[in-house]
Enzyme design. Structure first.
Site, short mmCIF file in Angstrom:
data_model
loop_
_atom_site.label_atom_id
_atom_site.label_comp_id
_atom_site.label_asym_id
_atom_site.label_seq_id
_atom_site.Cartn_x
_atom_site.Cartn_y
_atom_site.Cartn_z
N CYS A 159 -3.49 -22.08 -1.44
CA CYS A 159 -4.25 -21.30 -0.46
C CYS A 159 -4.45 -22.11 0.82
O CYS A 159 -5.58 -22.41 1.22
CB CYS A 159 -5.58 -20.91 -1.11
SG CYS A 159 -6.33 -19.47 -0.40
N CYS A 346 -0.25 -12.62 8.98
CA CYS A 346 -1.47 -13.40 8.76
C CYS A 346 -2.11 -13.75 10.10
O CYS A 346 -1.41 -14.05 11.06
CB CYS A 346 -1.09 -14.66 7.99
SG CYS A 346 -2.50 -15.69 7.62
#
Ligand SMILES: Cc1cc2nc3c(=O)[nH]c(=O)nc-3n(C[C@H](O)[C@H](O)[C@H](O)COP(=O)(O)OP(=O)(O)OC[C@H]3O[C@@H](n4cnc5c(N)ncnc54)[C@H](O)[C@@H]3O)c2cc1C
Length: 401
Positions: A159, A346
């Site tokens: 992540c 993103c």
């Protein structure tokens, strides 16, 4: 008539359940099981830690949304799956299914490193809402006694975007409060280079991220594993000691216990393998979407990294799952979906600006990519947060993104 049971009420599970309900006839039942009564917009958790969002701002209760859409809701934790019997267990229920969709997200592997994590260790976490709320209290305490900050993603972690967002948001916050010069900020990552993101980089992301960190005076330690965390220092694999008054380290992910304890469902780490229809290769009525899907790095890195599965990717996997279950039940042809060949979008927020990334596919060499930096990305992320929460609350997964 078929019964489709979806586990998870987040990006993957809620999207799959809503798309299934929209696409299936009334003769079929859709049930959603989640141990969390709320949908949480996890991308806003760095803002919860820094006090610009409350828990209420970033979540909504699942029950009214699901009831309105005609989806049965069980607010329970699954404990085990018996794939040969088509049964999923909770503490005191056995639930039969014709199709099972696993959108459970990960569990957090704090045990992998001594001293890691907010429960039995010394570092904070932003990986779920209770952790972000604990990290917020600790951050308030830190602001009364500021000192060095260490932020990172541990070996095996995936992540990276969230870690980058947090360290850059903290940097911006400290500048706004006029104390950045008193607080050394350090970034530790298992990525072989900055801007690798667990993918191998996106265009000239390495150059862009290095420049950003240099401009902001953030010291970096790429290509490192963490050996141990002590009460006030992170110790790296080469013995480097990084003192901290506040530290947030994202751990490696693994599958949830219920999958780890259900032989045949997950791999050794509890992630669920899927074929090119997002279907379990052995149990064809089990599908998976989101972080729980087993994906290995295309190119292994010297220090272990995992493949990031973002909200956008989780949603798109869930849509593919729903399409294929609807196709099965409608006796229509299935459609292929290859998670390794998917695109991603993103917005990496920095508190005052950000980086906008679109990649197709996620791994290099990309057919196309866009990488743009600017203050408009911060505004865009705030607008997206409001839009996405509204969209999910109203069950409108047929709207874009
Ligand atoms: C701090 C942070 C910032 C991020 N920022 C971004 C971003 O800006 N953009 C982006 O695209 N992605 C971002 N991500 C990634 C994104 O949050 C994930 O991709 C997404 O949450 C994955 O969705 P999921 O549904 O697979 O899993 P999760 O969101 O983890 O949801 C899992 C669901 O399963 C439920 N569940 C778990 N165990 C059980 C059980 N035993 N029984 C029943 N239910 C269970 C949980 O309650 C939850 O509802 C960020 C992640 C973090 C941590």
């Amino acid at each position: 008539m078929a019964k489709v049971v979806v586990v998870g009420g987040s990006f993957a599970g809620l999207t799959a359940a809503l798309d299934l309900r929209r696409g299936l006839g009334k003769e079929h039942d859709v049930v959603l099981i989640s141990n969390n009564p709320d949908f949480v917009f996890i991308p806003s958790l760095p803002w919860v830690v820094l006090g610009s969002r409350t828990a209420k701002d970033v979540s909504f209760p699942l029950a009214p949304t699901l009831a309105k859409q005609g989806i049965e809701f069980l607010n329970e934790a699954i404990t085990k799956i018996e794939p040969d019997k088509n049964i999923v267990h909770t503490k005191d229920k056995q639930i039969n299914y014709d199709y099972l969709v696993l959108g459970t997200g990960p569990s957090l592997d704090f045990e992998a490193i001594e001293g890691l994590g907010p429960h039995n260790g010394y570092t904070q976490s932003i990986c779920n809402l209770p952790h972000a709320m604990m990290a917020q209290v600790k951050f308030e305490e830190f602001m009364k006694n500021p000192g060095p900050v260490v932020v990172g993603v541990a070996q095996g972690g995936s992540c990276f975007g969230a870690g980058y967002e947090f360290v850059l948001n903290v940097d911006t916050y400290l500048r706004k409060h006029g104390i950045r010069d008193k607080v050394p900020v350090t970034w530790v990552t298992s990525e072989p280079f900055l801007g690798h993101f667990g993918l191998g980089g996106v265009g000239d992301s390495e150059k862009m991220v290095n420049r950003l960190f240099e401009e902001r005076g953030i010291k970096t330690y790429p290509n490192h594993a963490i050996s141990k965390i002590e009460p006030n220092q992170v110790i790296l694999d080469d013995g480097t000691e990084l003192p901290f008054n506040y530290s947030m380290i994202i751990p490696a992910f693994k599958g949830i216990d219920a999958i780890l304890q259900s032989p045949g469902v997950g791999n050794a780490r509890g992630f669920v393998p899927v074929n090119n229809e997002m279907r379990h290769p052995e149990y064809h009525n089990i599908f998976a979407a989101g972080v729980i899907v087993a994906m290995s790095p295309k190119t292994p890195t010297p220090v272990a990294t995992g493949v990031p599965k973002t909200g956008y990717m989780s949603e798109h996997m869930a849509k593919a799952v729903a399409r294929n279950i609807i196709a099965d039940l409608g006796k229509m042809p299935n459609s292929e979906f290859d998670p390794y060949n998917m695109d991603a979008l993103c917005m990496l927020d920095m508190g005052d600006s950000g980086v906008y990334m679109v990649v197709d596919p996620i791994f290099p060499p990309q057919r196309s990519y866009t990488l743009k930096y600017g203050p408009w990305v911060h505004a865009g992320k705030i607008a997206f947060e409001k839009y996405f929460i509204w969209k999910m609350k109203n069950g409108l997964t047929n709207l874009p993104i």
